[in-house]
Design an enzyme around this catalytic site. Structure first.
Site, short mmCIF file in Angstrom:
data_model
loop_
_atom_site.label_atom_id
_atom_site.label_comp_id
_atom_site.label_asym_id
_atom_site.label_seq_id
_atom_site.Cartn_x
_atom_site.Cartn_y
_atom_site.Cartn_z
N ARG A 42 -20.22 -8.42 -15.15
CA ARG A 42 -20.03 -9.57 -14.27
C ARG A 42 -20.65 -9.41 -12.89
O ARG A 42 -21.29 -10.31 -12.38
CB ARG A 42 -18.54 -9.85 -14.04
CG ARG A 42 -17.95 -10.84 -14.96
CD ARG A 42 -16.52 -10.47 -15.17
NE ARG A 42 -16.49 -9.11 -15.70
CZ ARG A 42 -16.54 -8.82 -17.00
NH1 ARG A 42 -16.56 -9.78 -17.87
NH2 ARG A 42 -16.54 -7.57 -17.43
N THR A 43 -20.42 -8.26 -12.27
CA THR A 43 -20.84 -8.15 -10.87
C THR A 43 -22.35 -8.27 -10.78
O THR A 43 -22.88 -9.04 -9.99
CB THR A 43 -20.33 -6.83 -10.26
OG1 THR A 43 -18.92 -6.79 -10.43
CG2 THR A 43 -20.65 -6.74 -8.78
N LYS B 290 -35.02 12.17 -12.81
CA LYS B 290 -35.96 13.24 -12.44
C LYS B 290 -35.47 14.00 -11.22
O LYS B 290 -36.14 14.91 -10.74
CB LYS B 290 -37.33 12.64 -12.12
CG LYS B 290 -37.96 11.87 -13.24
CD LYS B 290 -39.33 11.36 -12.79
CE LYS B 290 -39.94 10.38 -13.78
NZ LYS B 290 -41.07 9.66 -13.19
N HIS C 199 -14.23 -2.65 -3.43
CA HIS C 199 -15.10 -3.61 -4.13
C HIS C 199 -14.94 -4.93 -3.37
O HIS C 199 -14.30 -5.87 -3.84
CB HIS C 199 -14.65 -3.72 -5.60
CG HIS C 199 -15.59 -4.44 -6.51
ND1 HIS C 199 -16.65 -5.20 -6.05
CD2 HIS C 199 -15.63 -4.53 -7.87
CE1 HIS C 199 -17.29 -5.70 -7.10
NE2 HIS C 199 -16.68 -5.31 -8.21
N ARG D 237 -23.85 -0.25 -6.61
CA ARG D 237 -22.60 0.24 -7.22
C ARG D 237 -22.80 1.71 -7.52
O ARG D 237 -23.81 2.11 -8.11
CB ARG D 237 -22.29 -0.52 -8.52
CG ARG D 237 -21.13 0.12 -9.27
CD ARG D 237 -20.64 -0.71 -10.41
NE ARG D 237 -19.93 -1.89 -9.94
CZ ARG D 237 -19.26 -2.72 -10.73
NH1 ARG D 237 -19.22 -2.50 -12.02
NH2 ARG D 237 -18.64 -3.76 -10.22
C1 NCD Z 1 -14.09 -4.02 -11.70
C2 NCD Z 1 -14.73 -2.78 -11.09
O1 NCD Z 1 -15.88 -2.47 -11.42
O2 NCD Z 1 -14.06 -2.16 -10.29
N1 NCD Z 1 -14.99 -4.79 -12.44
C3 NCD Z 1 -15.62 -5.83 -11.83
O3 NCD Z 1 -16.48 -5.64 -11.01
N2 NCD Z 1 -15.18 -7.08 -12.10
C4 NCD Z 1 -12.83 -3.78 -12.43
C5 NCD Z 1 -12.81 -2.80 -13.57
O4 NCD Z 1 -13.83 -2.21 -13.94
O5 NCD Z 1 -11.74 -2.63 -14.13
#
Ligand code: NCD
Length: 309
Positions: free
Chosen positions: A57-58, A86, A135, A107
């Site tokens: 999703r993100t 590498k 997040h 991320r």
């Molecule tokens: C979350 C995350 O990555 O922290 N996912 C997201 O971005 N919607 C929640 C999760 O992974 O449980």
């Protein structure tokens, strides 16, 4: 000049209630613009993403948010196929990405990774998940969803259930909620209680109750925010197996909740909400995922355009 212009988004703690409300107003503006007008907002701009952890999703919501406002995106979603394999450092990868793009989305499994990247990058950096720490854009999307679906945030009773120890969305959400007058119930197995070192400040601002028993709170909640047990962050599989399936929100639980209570989840869901809840009017997690596209469009639009949009 709008106050978000060329600014990083690293932690939700950096935002005041007024700033959050400005983001929500801009998101409403996005929702009210025609697709044609939206495409003018970031025309010709490029978003670069670096995902050192899995995401559906993100990453896709940033992609689709950028496309809907006329920009494009490029990046690495599977870091094993990049020069990191590498031995390239995060610093060099970030430096290169900031040459190819106007804004960077990162991320990474380490706490502090986004702050570090922001120091190196010439371009604004958005934290799309840093370790178990934060997040922030998820929290903005969560708060916007609550506001849209409940028409307010102040005065609500909010339950947060699941993995409160490792779930980074929980920490960002709590710090975001710290700007509002809410009553928060933290529901988790004993071993997955909220980390006290990360919540020392927030405990002074929020009315928090900690419990292992979801049943005693069900009839009182306006919002139930369900989280996944973060299997990948457990140092030991045995410990994970002990808490797996601790809470499963099903129709039986829903019956005991207020008729207009809403169920949220940042997703992905494993087994903590049963699939038959999906079709109820209380389930708002797919709407929540959709709102994420619009909140992210608003953020990108404000960061990229000096005078907003
Ligand atoms: C979350 C995350 O990555 O922290 N996912 C997201 O971005 N919607 C929640 C999760 O992974 O449980």
């Amino acid at each position: 000049m709008n106050e978000f212009y060329q600014k990083d988004i690293i932690s939700i703690k950096d935002y005041t209630k007024e700033q959050l409300e400005t983001i929500f107003t801009s998101t409403d503006k996005i929702l009210n613009l025609s697709p044609f007008d939206r495409r003018e907002i970031c025309k010709g701009k490029t978003l670069g993403y670096l995902f050192y952890e899995p995401s559906t999703r993100t990453r896709l919501s940033f992609d689709s948010a950028m496309a809907s406002i006329g920009g494009n995106s490029l990046g690495i979603s599977d870091i094993t196929s990049s020069s990191t394999q590498k031995g390239e450092s995060l610093a060099d990868t970030v430096r290169i990405m900031s040459i190819y793009s106007d804004i960077l989305v990162l991320r990474h499994p380490l706490d502090g990774s986004s702050r570090f990247a922001a120091e190196i990058s010439d371009k604004p950096v958005i934290n799309a998940g840093s370790g178990t720490e934060e997040h922030p854009t998820q929290a903005i999307q969560d708060l916007f969803t609550i506001k849209k679906e409940k028409k307010k945030i102040d005065g609500l009773k909010i339950g947060i259930v699941g993995d409160l120890k490792y779930g980074r969305t929980v920490y960002s959400l709590l710090h975001g909620l710290g700007n509002y007058d809410v009553d928060v119930r933290l529901i988790s197995p004993e071993s997955l209680r909220i980390r006290s070192d990360s919540t020392y400040e927030i405990k002074k601002r929020l009315d928090l109750t900690e419990t292992t028993d979801i049943e005693e709170h069900l009839d009182d909640l306006d919002v139930l925010y369900v989280t996944r047990i973060q299997k990948e962050r457990f140092p030991d599989e045995e410990e994970y197996l002990k808490v797996k399936g601790s809470y499963v929100v099903g129709l039986d639980m829903l019956k005991r909740m207020k008729d207009d209570a809403i169920i949220l989840h940042p997703l992905p869901r494993i087994d903590e909400i049963s699939a038959d809840v999906d079709k109820t009017k209380n389930a708002k997690y797919f709407e929540q995922a959709e709102y994420g596209k619009y909140t992210r469009s608003a953020l990108l639009g404000m960061i990229i355009n000096e005078n907003g949009f």
